[in-house]
Write an enzyme that holds these catalytic residues in place. Sequence first.
Site, short mmCIF file in Angstrom:
data_model
loop_
_atom_site.label_atom_id
_atom_site.label_comp_id
_atom_site.label_asym_id
_atom_site.label_seq_id
_atom_site.Cartn_x
_atom_site.Cartn_y
_atom_site.Cartn_z
CB CYS A 131 -0.92 -0.01 1.21
SG CYS A 131 -1.94 1.46 1.32
CB CYS A 134 -0.64 2.65 3.96
SG CYS A 134 -2.07 1.89 3.24
CG ASP A 135 3.14 1.40 4.37
OD1 ASP A 135 2.59 1.90 5.37
OD2 ASP A 135 3.00 0.21 4.04
#
Length: 309
Positions: A131, A134-135
């Site tokens: 992701c 997300c990261d």
Amino acid sequence: MENVIIIGSGPAGYTAALYAARADLKPLLFAGWQPGGQLMITTDVENYPGFPKGIMGPEIMELFREQAARFGTDIRDINVDKVDLTGPTFKVWVGEELHEAKSIIICTGASAKWLGLEGEVTFGGYGVSACATCDGFFFRNKKVAIVGGGDTAMEEALFLTRHASEVHVLHRRDSFRASKIMQERVLEHPKIKIHWNTAVTEIHGEMEPHKKLKSITLQDTVTSDIRQMEVDGLFIAIGHQPNSSLFTGVLDMDEAGYLITMPDSTRTKIPGVFAAGDVQDSVYRQAITAAGSGCMAAIEAERFLAGLH
Ligand code: NDP
């Protein structure tokens, strides 16, 4: 006894809830521990009609939820652990707690797939991720690689250009399957380098002093040549698998695990049990089609409850 229990809270689940609530069925929706589905880990949604300027994934899902709640859906942010669909009433367990319903709408969606390499487990969260949204932030001015050639890979590559210094797309064939517009953005981006016919075969890192991804082994899928690439981040974006394990052996599935519904319908082989969204759609897999099939499921559940089929 509930009229309808909806399992899942992506576009399909919330839309089913909206329609069921407006039909006065007082739906109970189990949204899971992490409500909102895959759009929660997306940035800009540019192809959902009604938002000409685009909208952030989590923001549109909050709107979906608000709209479902407005008409009286009972939304619970908890996972379903077990189901018994033998009927005539259906049973759903959340831990030890039993809920019974006259109909069920399954909207459990799909989750990211992994390559199946050992290093994905070892360095998951330590440089390896599925992701980027997300990261990606953790890779400011770092070198990252993305595996895949679909829309997810394109989207993640473009997102990562905001943070990383170098973005490498590794694709196993010599053409992308992503939509033309996304491909063009990637192909034209000065920070992105494409590596065609390239597979990741190993993931390497160090355990001391901190667990950390260091490099990957790449194999040319045409010549079989092997080479190493040093990377700080590796993002796997190779598609999704349906979240259908709760229904193994109970409902019909295709070989990839997608629930099978009757043609032009969300009906499963069990009367009163419906499936909508990505868990039953291996073809379109869009938020708008998921929402559409969630609507169909609610209408079909309403007709079923009224004894109409
Ligand atoms: P896709 O199935 O479309 O693409 C998966 C990609 O990963 C393919 O290029 C595939 O290669 C590659 N791949 C699959 N398995 C492996 C493997 N084991 N090793 C290496 N590569 C592999 O999945 P996406 O998640 O990209 O997209 C799913 C759906 O969601 C699509 O319908 C897409 O259009 C949609 N979507 C739309 C977005 C948007 O419109 N903004 C954003 C994100 C997704 P190959 O091509 O060789 O099969």
